[in-house]
Enzyme design. Structure first.
Site, short mmCIF file in Angstrom:
data_model
loop_
_atom_site.label_atom_id
_atom_site.label_comp_id
_atom_site.label_asym_id
_atom_site.label_seq_id
_atom_site.Cartn_x
_atom_site.Cartn_y
_atom_site.Cartn_z
N CYS A 1 86.96 -13.87 67.95
CA CYS A 1 88.18 -14.31 67.27
C CYS A 1 89.06 -13.17 66.79
CB CYS A 1 87.83 -15.11 66.02
SG CYS A 1 86.30 -15.99 66.13
N ARG B 1 92.33 -12.09 71.76
CA ARG B 1 90.96 -12.16 71.26
C ARG B 1 90.35 -13.55 71.42
NH1 ARG B 1 88.83 -8.55 67.89
NH2 ARG B 1 89.98 -6.62 67.74
N TRP C 1 87.74 -17.99 70.03
CA TRP C 1 87.30 -18.15 71.42
C TRP C 1 85.82 -18.54 71.42
CZ3 TRP C 1 83.63 -14.82 73.94
CH2 TRP C 1 83.50 -15.05 75.32
N ASN D 1 84.89 -13.55 61.63
CA ASN D 1 84.49 -13.20 63.00
C ASN D 1 83.10 -12.62 62.91
OD1 ASN D 1 87.05 -13.76 63.94
ND2 ASN D 1 87.74 -11.66 63.53
N GLY D 2 82.23 -13.06 63.77
CA GLY D 2 80.88 -12.50 63.76
C GLY D 2 79.85 -13.59 63.92
N GLU E 1 85.42 -4.47 91.71
CA GLU E 1 86.54 -4.74 90.81
C GLU E 1 87.45 -5.85 91.38
OE1 GLU E 1 87.46 -4.41 87.95
OE2 GLU E 1 89.59 -4.84 88.08
N LYS F 1 88.19 -9.70 89.79
CA LYS F 1 89.49 -10.30 89.52
C LYS F 1 89.65 -11.62 90.27
CE LYS F 1 91.34 -7.37 86.69
NZ LYS F 1 90.12 -6.63 86.37
N GLU G 1 87.78 -14.05 88.05
CA GLU G 1 88.28 -14.38 86.72
C GLU G 1 89.70 -14.94 86.71
OE1 GLU G 1 89.11 -9.85 85.07
OE2 GLU G 1 88.89 -11.45 83.63
N HIS H 1 71.35 -6.36 104.93
CA HIS H 1 70.01 -6.53 104.36
C HIS H 1 69.86 -7.89 103.69
CE1 HIS H 1 68.92 -2.44 105.34
NE2 HIS H 1 70.08 -2.03 104.83
N LYS I 1 89.94 -11.12 75.67
CA LYS I 1 90.13 -9.72 76.07
C LYS I 1 89.14 -8.77 75.41
CE LYS I 1 93.54 -6.61 77.64
NZ LYS I 1 93.08 -6.74 79.03
C1 F6R Z 1 88.06 -7.86 83.47
C2 F6R Z 1 87.96 -7.45 82.09
C3 F6R Z 1 86.62 -7.31 81.46
C4 F6R Z 1 86.58 -6.04 80.60
C5 F6R Z 1 85.24 -5.92 79.86
C6 F6R Z 1 85.13 -4.63 79.07
O1 F6R Z 1 89.38 -7.94 83.92
O2 F6R Z 1 88.96 -7.24 81.46
O3 F6R Z 1 85.61 -7.29 82.42
O4 F6R Z 1 86.75 -4.95 81.43
O5 F6R Z 1 85.10 -7.01 78.99
O6 F6R Z 1 86.19 -4.51 78.17
P1 F6R Z 1 86.53 -3.12 77.48
O7 F6R Z 1 87.05 -2.20 78.49
O8 F6R Z 1 87.53 -3.47 76.43
O9 F6R Z 1 85.23 -2.62 76.88
#
Ligand code: F6R
Length: 593
Positions: free
Chosen positions: A17, A44, A87, A113-114, A475, A479, A482, A498, A588
């Site tokens: 949050c 968040r 969240w 938060n926590g 990577e 994407k 997600e 394999h 995020k």
């Molecule tokens: C994917 C994404 C997440 C973050 C991960 C780590 O697009 O954004 O996989 O990369 O949660 O986040 P940070 O870099 O903030 O530790």
């Protein structure tokens, strides 16, 4: 950050949050001032949101902050208020479980938060005293605990009692109805104070008040504060303490989408400027620090890159590069670190985290500190928890990233790591990256859209890479999952035969990341899948699918191939009408374990 809920099945649910609270000499608007700041923390979490004013007015709504704004017909003018955006990883997204929480008499309103791990035990003790619980959140336990203690103690003593009794992580802000004071405490989850003229903010991170002040104090664990419009007093477990604000240097860029449909596209397209800014700072303001970090690396026995998600993919590339330069270097996903690592004073640990608040990373750092490794943070947020735990740091200077998916922060993390490799051995040229990104984006718009149309209804996509393009394959696959909600696997090209090749049948899309440095192995892997009827698309030179400039070095290639992959995920999601900037179930900053 988050709190732990107990849903009907008595399953524990963790939430992440954002908190914003204001106490002010003059009246302020809940909608225009408080929720404006909260909106800046929406990355968040955006499952539900709420606010409460010291007059006892409150509102809560399931959904994002715009939804809360719409459903709150009346605006409130007040001098003290708290707010929260939430969240949940699964279940429990209800109006009742949204914050703020309050006691039965509505004398104390609180946001949190926590995770309070022993909340059942604390709850039982409060129930024995006659407290009745209306939600299944652990947060209600905190409100009632403080309410009970404040019958006989001052708020600071009540918080101190709570910190002694509680197990878990928490950032908490509350007020007593009718008072203009805010009270706050923190353990593990981030919390900071923004000091403005006649107004003080308490928030999960500094962006909540960046439009109003650059004077900030960060709470450390087991610290509390009593905050009024005129000032604040901090307390530790053993008594009052003096803390002074630090001055933050904001990059004062308005957080708007400009002409872009989504922040994700805007953030992808602003990468030439973001990389340029970082390269400039690495040559000027950050050059000395980079030199010190290179010296630490030269003098150490082993190097770990510690990260999660997209940052882990950059970390993996870091471990490849430093291994090539003759160092013992490993990249480890933070949540798996404990079984891996020999850490001692001769170890350098790069904590790679754009937010600097990822709990999995912070947990490892807390644990390994006792072995005295040298910790280097690679972060986009200076003053974040990871930065503050480190011995030295690199700021990646990507600017604020609003879309939940990391794009420009990934690129800038890579550039920072490449610069480190360059300083260690002067063998890489990075200066062309901004103009190459610009060219690749503008020349491939129609190519990406064309491929997105072909792939938009596919259920599985395989992305193959080798050497530096293997982390890029992962990577791109991340994407696609997600943002586009397509199952995707990013694989080492050589591993396909394999096992996974059993899944390749006619029409299955396979994207190959082909560069001069990996061409032989990539070509044979792609031939193998083509022979089984896969639809093969290449990101590389001489590819019919995308235009890349000739003669890209590996570093340049890694960046532009990622950008094409990110754009592909974006356009598939757009064609399918998905919520690109706020994909389901994600936040995020993942500040829970
Ligand atoms: C994917 C994404 C997440 C973050 C991960 C780590 O697009 O954004 O996989 O990369 O949660 O986040 P940070 O870099 O903030 O530790």
């Amino acid at each position: 950050m988050g709190s732990r809920l107990l849903v009907e099945s008595h399953k524990e649910v963790e939430i992440v949050c954002g908190i914003v609270a204001i106490t002010s000499e003059k009246l302020f608007s809940v909608k225009k001032d408080l929720l404006f700041g909260l909106k800046k923390l929406e990355y968040r979490g955006y499952d539900s949101a709420g606010f409460a004013t010291t007059e006892g007015n409150y509102g809560k709504e399931v959904g994002d902050i715009d939804n809360l704004l719409r459903s709150t017909q009346k605006d409130f003018l007040t001098k003290t208020a708290i707010s929260h955006t939430r969240w949940a990883t699964h279940g429990g997204v209800t109006k009742q479980n949204a914050h703020p929480h309050f006691d039965a008499k509505k004398e104390v309103f609180l946001v949190h938060n926590g995770i309070i791990e022993n909340f059942l035990e604390l709850k039982a003790a409060l129930e024995a005293k006659g407290y009745i619980f209306r939600t299944e959140t652990d947060t209600e336990v905190i409100v009632n605990f403080l309410h009970d203690r404040m019958k006989t103690s001052k708020p600071i003593d009540a918080m101190r009692d709570f910190m002694k009794a509680a197990k878990g992580t928490y950032a908490v802000v509350f007020f007593k109805t009718g008072s203009d004071k805010l009270y706050a405490m923190k353990k593990d989850s981030p919390l900071c104070l923004g000091v403005s003229k006649g107004r003080v903010f308490v928030a999960s991170d500094i962006y909540a008040f960046s439009h109003e002040t650059d004077r900030v104090i960060f709470f450390e664990d087991y610290e509390m504060a009593e905050v009024s419009p005129q000032g604040f007093q901090f307390f530790g477990m053993s008594g009052p303490m003096k803390k002074e604000p630090v001055q933050i240097q904001w990059e004062r860029e308005p957080v708007i989408k400009k002409h872009f449909d989504h922040f994700m596209l805007k953030e992808i397209c602003e990468q030439p400027a973001a990389v340029e800014r970082l390269l400039h700072s690495l040559k000027t303001t950050q050059a000395k620090r980079m030199g010190e970090i290179a010296d630490m690396v030269r003098g150490c026995k082993r190097i770990f890159f510690l990260a999660c998600g997209t940052s882990y993919h950059a970390a993996l590339i870091g471990s490849y590069l430093l291994s090539r330069l003759g160092f013992e270097a490993h990249a480890v996903i933070a949540s798996e670190f404990e079984d891996f690592s020999i850490i001692d004073k001769d170890t350098v640990v790069f904590a790679v985290s754009q937010s600097g608040e990822t709990m999995d990373v912070i947990t490892v750092l807390k644990d390994i500190k006792r072995f005295n490794p040298k910790i280097i943070a690679i972060v986009n947020y200076p003053y974040s928890s990871v930065h503050r735990m480190a011995d030295n740091y690199i700021e990646i200077m990507a600017g604020q990233e609003i879309c939940v998916a990391a794009t420009k922060t990934f690129t800038n993390t890579l550039v920072a790591i490449y610069e480190l490799a360059r300083v260690l051995r002067n063998h890489i040229v990075l200066d062309r990256i901004p103009s190459i990104i610009e060219e690749v984006i503008s020349e491939n718009e129609s190519n990406v859209k064309r491929l997105a149309k072909k792939l938009k209804d596919k259920h599985d996509i395989f992305v193959l890479g080798h050497r530096v393009s293997y982390p890029i394959a992962r990577e791109i696959a991340l994407k696609l999952k997600e943002i586009s909600y397509v199952h995707a696997e990013g694989m080492m090209a050589g591993e396909l035969k394999h096992g996974t090749i059993a899944l390749i049948e006619p029409g299955v899309p396979v994207i190959g990341l082909v560069h001069e440095s990996n061409r032989d192995r990539m070509d044979s892997a792609l031939r193998e899948v083509q022979a089984r009827g896969a639809d093969v698309y290449k990101i590389g030179n001489h590819s019919k699918d995308f235009m890349l400039p000739d003669g890209l070095n590996e570093e340049e290639y890694s960046i532009v191939s990622t950008i094409i992959g990110h754009l592909l995920a974006y356009h598939i999601a757009k064609l399918n009408g998905l919520p690109i900037d706020k994909p389901r179930n994600l936040a995020k900053s993942v500040t829970v374990k």
